[in-house]
Design a protein around this motif. Sequence first.
Motif, PDB file in Angstrom:
ATOM      1  N   ALA A  40       0.838  -1.202   0.000  1.00 23.66           N
ATOM      2  CA  ALA A  40       0.000   0.000   0.000  1.00 23.66           C
ATOM      3  C   ALA A  40       0.867   1.244   0.000  1.00 23.66           C
ATOM      4  CB  ALA A  40      -0.904  -0.010   1.230  1.00 23.66           C
ATOM      5  N   GLY A  41       0.594   2.158  -0.899  1.00 25.38           N
ATOM      6  CA  GLY A  41       1.373   3.384  -1.042  1.00 25.38           C
ATOM      7  C   GLY A  41       2.258   3.335  -2.277  1.00 25.38           C
ATOM      8  N   GLN A  42       2.576   2.115  -2.734  1.00 31.61           N
ATOM      9  CA  GLN A  42       3.402   1.998  -3.945  1.00 31.61           C
ATOM     10  C   GLN A  42       2.541   2.230  -5.193  1.00 31.61           C
ATOM     11  OE1 GLN A  42       5.280  -1.978  -3.195  1.00 31.61           O
ATOM     12  NE2 GLN A  42       7.166  -0.775  -3.294  1.00 31.61           N
ATOM     13  N   PRO A 125      -4.682   4.829  -2.411  1.00 35.56           N
ATOM     14  CA  PRO A 125      -3.558   4.274  -1.642  1.00 35.56           C
ATOM     15  C   PRO A 125      -3.869   4.127  -0.156  1.00 35.56           C
ATOM     16  CG  PRO A 125      -3.042   6.490  -2.432  1.00 35.56           C
ATOM     17  CD  PRO A 125      -4.332   6.091  -3.072  1.00 35.56           C
ATOM     18  N   LEU A 126      -4.782   4.949   0.361  1.00 35.17           N
ATOM     19  CA  LEU A 126      -5.140   4.854   1.777  1.00 35.17           C
ATOM     20  C   LEU A 126      -6.069   3.663   2.013  1.00 35.17           C
ATOM     21  CD1 LEU A 126      -5.557   8.672   2.319  1.00 35.17           C
ATOM     22  CD2 LEU A 126      -3.702   7.240   3.154  1.00 35.17           C
ATOM     23  N   ALA A 127      -6.956   3.399   1.072  1.00 33.24           N
ATOM     24  CA  ALA A 127      -7.791   2.194   1.165  1.00 33.24           C
ATOM     25  C   ALA A 127      -6.916   0.949   1.073  1.00 33.24           C
ATOM     26  CB  ALA A 127      -8.830   2.197   0.053  1.00 33.24           C
ATOM     27  N   ALA A 128      -5.866   1.036   0.277  1.00 31.46           N
ATOM     28  CA  ALA A 128      -4.942  -0.105   0.170  1.00 31.46           C
ATOM     29  C   ALA A 128      -4.290  -0.389   1.517  1.00 31.46           C
ATOM     30  CB  ALA A 128      -3.875   0.181  -0.899  1.00 31.46           C
ATOM     31  N   LEU A 129      -3.987   0.677   2.255  1.00 33.19           N
ATOM     32  CA  LEU A 129      -3.400   0.492   3.596  1.00 33.19           C
ATOM     33  C   LEU A 129      -4.413  -0.162   4.534  1.00 33.19           C
ATOM     34  CD1 LEU A 129      -1.194   0.923   5.718  1.00 33.19           C
ATOM     35  CD2 LEU A 129      -2.123   3.226   6.089  1.00 33.19           C
ATOM     36  N   ALA A 130      -5.673   0.280   4.460  1.00 27.61           N
ATOM     37  CA  ALA A 130      -6.707  -0.323   5.313  1.00 27.61           C
ATOM     38  C   ALA A 130      -6.857  -1.812   4.995  1.00 27.61           C
ATOM     39  CB  ALA A 130      -8.028   0.413   5.119  1.00 27.61           C
ATOM     40  N   ALA A 131      -6.691  -2.163   3.717  1.00 25.95           N
ATOM     41  CA  ALA A 131      -6.788  -3.581   3.336  1.00 25.95           C
ATOM     42  C   ALA A 131      -5.579  -4.366   3.846  1.00 25.95           C
ATOM     43  CB  ALA A 131      -6.876  -3.704   1.814  1.00 25.95           C
TER      44      ALA A 131
END
Length: 263
Positions: A40-42, A125-131
């Motif tokens: 997440a973030g990449q 990218p923030l939803a990816a972090l939550a996942a």
Amino acid sequence: MYMCEINNAKSQSCELKEIIHVTEEIFILYVNWEWPPPRAGQFFMIKPERSSVFLPRPIGIFEYNPREKLVKFLITKAGRGTIELSKLNPGEKIRLSGPFGNAWADFLPESGKAALISGSAGIAPLAALAAERPDFTFHLYAGFKNGFEEKIQENLVLGSAIKSEKIVIAAEDGKNANKGLILDFFSDPCSYDVIFACGSTPMLKIVKIKCKSADVPCFLSLESRMACGAGACLGCTIRTVNGNRRCCSDGPIFPAGDVIFND
Ligand code: FES
């Protein structure tokens, strides 16, 4: 067949599995991606295999499903490159190069509570972090230009961030959301251990100021025009208190206090 390999990143021709048009401006791509797993973030540099556009576009991951080997992108139409992508059909080929850049989890404390602040497709990218970190407590503040007609659209666009402990949504048109800018509804930075933000430069500038005055650690995902995505062309240079940095390979996530915004 892999074309090249840079710092564990790959360039690969991938199959578009599904495309969902969420609103007039926003769409989601599901693309087959085997390895390496993105964090997440990449981001990836992406463009259709058959394209009239010379440079690929940097797009942050929205989610990665390692079991199904699918990477998901949430994209706002913002020029020829993204409009071309929006016209693709399942089965067509997309060239993906990546994953590039650093990851949110590198800046996440071991425990605590994090605020995720997004503008428009900055939610991805923030939803990816939550996942990626379902064990962590997130409060989501998501701003959009246009609100949503139906709950299902909202769920699609928020992705895994829909599971956040607290969710505040604002839309400039006020449709099914708080009316206004998302930062009008973010008033208490002191109640968080860390703040992550991704969105427009004006929004990030204000987030930086709010977090500085509250003395809360804050990290920003920056956008820049990119050519290579891999740290080679210096086309994405940004100014920081430590000198010039490459947004693609030194970032895209930087400590807010390091970033020098142009006035
Ligand atoms: S895009 Fe080439 S160095 Fe960053």
